[in-house]
Write an enzyme that holds these catalytic residues in place. Structure first.
Site, PDB file in Angstrom:
ATOM      1  N   TYR A 186       0.834  -1.203   0.000  1.00  0.00           N
ATOM      2  CA  TYR A 186       0.000   0.000   0.000  1.00  0.00           C
ATOM      3  C   TYR A 186       0.865   1.248   0.000  1.00  0.00           C
ATOM      4  O   TYR A 186       2.051   1.215   0.352  1.00  0.00           O
ATOM      5  CB  TYR A 186      -0.960   0.022   1.192  1.00  0.00           C
ATOM      6  CG  TYR A 186      -0.313   0.190   2.559  1.00  0.00           C
ATOM      7  CD1 TYR A 186      -0.017   1.457   3.068  1.00  0.00           C
ATOM      8  CD2 TYR A 186      -0.014  -0.916   3.352  1.00  0.00           C
ATOM      9  CE1 TYR A 186       0.559   1.618   4.320  1.00  0.00           C
ATOM     10  CE2 TYR A 186       0.560  -0.766   4.604  1.00  0.00           C
ATOM     11  CZ  TYR A 186       0.846   0.499   5.083  1.00  0.00           C
ATOM     12  OH  TYR A 186       1.425   0.649   6.327  1.00  0.00           O
ATOM     13  N   CYS A 187       0.253   2.364  -0.425  1.00  0.00           N
ATOM     14  CA  CYS A 187       0.870   3.686  -0.266  1.00  0.00           C
ATOM     15  C   CYS A 187      -0.119   4.547   0.524  1.00  0.00           C
ATOM     16  O   CYS A 187      -0.915   3.999   1.290  1.00  0.00           O
ATOM     17  CB  CYS A 187       1.239   4.297  -1.622  1.00  0.00           C
ATOM     18  SG  CYS A 187      -0.172   4.595  -2.715  1.00  0.00           S
ATOM     19  N   PHE A 188      -0.079   5.847   0.369  1.00  0.00           N
ATOM     20  CA  PHE A 188      -0.921   6.678   1.232  1.00  0.00           C
ATOM     21  C   PHE A 188      -2.413   6.543   0.904  1.00  0.00           C
ATOM     22  O   PHE A 188      -3.233   6.280   1.786  1.00  0.00           O
ATOM     23  CB  PHE A 188      -0.497   8.151   1.153  1.00  0.00           C
ATOM     24  CG  PHE A 188      -1.288   9.038   2.078  1.00  0.00           C
ATOM     25  CD1 PHE A 188      -1.221   8.853   3.453  1.00  0.00           C
ATOM     26  CD2 PHE A 188      -2.120  10.032   1.582  1.00  0.00           C
ATOM     27  CE1 PHE A 188      -1.965   9.648   4.321  1.00  0.00           C
ATOM     28  CE2 PHE A 188      -2.862  10.837   2.439  1.00  0.00           C
ATOM     29  CZ  PHE A 188      -2.785  10.638   3.803  1.00  0.00           C
ATOM     30  N   SER A 234       1.786   3.077  -5.124  1.00  0.00           N
ATOM     31  CA  SER A 234       1.568   1.630  -5.036  1.00  0.00           C
ATOM     32  C   SER A 234       1.305   1.029  -6.416  1.00  0.00           C
ATOM     33  O   SER A 234       1.651  -0.132  -6.672  1.00  0.00           O
ATOM     34  CB  SER A 234       0.426   1.311  -4.071  1.00  0.00           C
ATOM     35  OG  SER A 234      -0.760   1.975  -4.427  1.00  0.00           O
ATOM     36  N   TYR A 264      -3.152   3.551   2.992  1.00  0.00           N
ATOM     37  CA  TYR A 264      -3.021   3.842   4.425  1.00  0.00           C
ATOM     38  C   TYR A 264      -4.220   4.628   4.945  1.00  0.00           C
ATOM     39  O   TYR A 264      -4.756   4.334   6.019  1.00  0.00           O
ATOM     40  CB  TYR A 264      -1.726   4.632   4.669  1.00  0.00           C
ATOM     41  CG  TYR A 264      -1.668   5.280   6.033  1.00  0.00           C
ATOM     42  CD1 TYR A 264      -1.212   4.573   7.134  1.00  0.00           C
ATOM     43  CD2 TYR A 264      -2.093   6.596   6.225  1.00  0.00           C
ATOM     44  CE1 TYR A 264      -1.177   5.158   8.396  1.00  0.00           C
ATOM     45  CE2 TYR A 264      -2.068   7.187   7.473  1.00  0.00           C
ATOM     46  CZ  TYR A 264      -1.605   6.465   8.556  1.00  0.00           C
ATOM     47  OH  TYR A 264      -1.587   7.041   9.797  1.00  0.00           O
TER      48      TYR A 264
END
Length: 364
Positions: free
Chosen positions: A94-96, A102, A123
């Site tokens: 995952y990323c933000f 991602s 996130y």
């Protein structure tokens, strides 16, 4: 190609392995239990790309990002992601927000022959889910506080209950001026996330009535979620009692013997000196509340006890300052608190009686 996963409940209930592709500075501010930070960009690279985005727009920022993460650097990062994916075939990345970062990591892994799923929403979506988890528990579940004088062993009682929430454990701090551990505390976001996952898992097991220690808003540097702290101000309470001798012994074990061993385990030869420094610092923190004369007297007792411990390993002299601190500071403070919260106390007793009561207690 694997589908994005948006079943956040399943992710946390099953401790799905996750790699966090955000920059280290983002990860340090807050992440999830057991997650590994394998960033697409370093903090410096992210800052440069962010500046480019503001000045020249998204396309220029994407081009710069690909320039910064290329060649050997790109290959090293792909290798780290691939190693994680092979070690954790049931994992996620995952990323933000579940966006470009991602997607890029997922694409580069695919080019390396690995299809690996992302967390949809990233996130931010998981963080929102956990905040909602805590709010829902406060609305839907029953809670009771465990109070008592310093050293009565509230943490030990909680450890024997299947429905306890160990706030101090999640904060890695014992909750008083002397509560700092040899290892540091989590970020406040990490603390909140740990608590939410604990609530989620216990509710999944059928727990609907929770016991938690009566705490201040701050546990060291960790702040209780405001909705939780506000609700605690009106919760019913069970009061734990124990003899002064037992309390002194428990404090001696926890704050001297065990804490010293913790410092030595973490810091080696410097451990004792750092432990002694921490203990004296803790007393200095309450200097104003103790008053000058009382602080000086307890400080000298503590210094003498530490000197004897360093010389011979004997910890018995610590009892003097512990007894003084309880009798002259903590006990009067807790006696006042008990009086002010008296109407909320539904039961009081020693360890065995309190355990029996809490295990049999029906939700209110």
């Amino acid at each position: 190609m694997p589908l994005d996963c948006t079943d956040y409940r399943e992710i946390f209930l099953n401790d799905r392995p996750m790699m966090d592709t955000r920059a280290p500075i983002e990860f340090t501010k807050g992440a999830f239990p057991g997650v590994l930070n394998l960033p697409l960009m370093t903090d410096q690279e992210r800052q440069r790309v962010g500046t480019c985005y503001k000045q020249q727009g998204q396309q220029a920022a994407i081009v710069l990002g690909h320039q910064l993460v290329s060649g050997a650097i790109k290959e090293q990062r792909i290798q780290a992601w691939a190693d994680f994916a092979r070690a954790h075939p049931d994992g996620l990345l995952y990323c933000f927000r579940g966006g470009l970062r991602s997607q890029i990591v997922q694409q580069w892994l695919r080019e390396a022959g690995i299809d690996y799923p992302r967390v949809g929403g990233g996130y931010k979506a998981m963080r929102t889910f956990l905040l909602d988890t805590t709010e829902q528990a406060l609305q839907q579940c029953d809670f009771v506080l465990l109070g008592g004088m310093t050293g009565t062993g509230k943490t030990q009682v909680l450890g024997q209950l299947d429905n306890a929430l160990d706030l101090e454990g999640h904060a890695n701090h014992r909750g008083s001026s002397f509560g700092r551990r040899a290892t540091g505390q989590p970020s406040n976001i990490d603390f909140e996330n740990r608590l939410a996952v604990d609530l989620l898992k216990k509710r999944e097991r059928g727990v609907q009535s929770f016991v938690l220690e009566d705490e201040n808003r701050m546990i060291g540097s960790c702040a209780l979620p405001l909705p939780l702290y506000q609700s605690m101000q009106g919760l019913p309470m069970v009061w734990l009692e124990d003899s002064l001798a037992n309390r002194v012994q428990r404090i001696l074990d926890d704050y001297v013997v065990n804490l010293c061993a913790e410092f030595v385990a973490v810091h080696g030869e410097q451990g004792f000196a750092l432990f002694a420094e921490r203990l004296l610092e803790s007393l200095n923190k309450i200097h104003k509340r103790l008053g000058g004369e009382r602080h000086q007297r307890l400080f000298l007792l503590m210094e003498a006890a530490l000197a004897e411990q360093a010389r011979s390993g004997d910890v018995e002299r610590h009892r003097a300052w512990i007894e003084g601190l309880l009798g002259e500071y903590y006990d009067p403070m807790y006696a006042f608190q008990r009086e002010s919260k008296g109407a909320r106390i539904e039961f009081s007793g020693e360890h065995g009686a309190v355990l029996d009561y809490l295990r049999q207690r029906s939700p209110r």
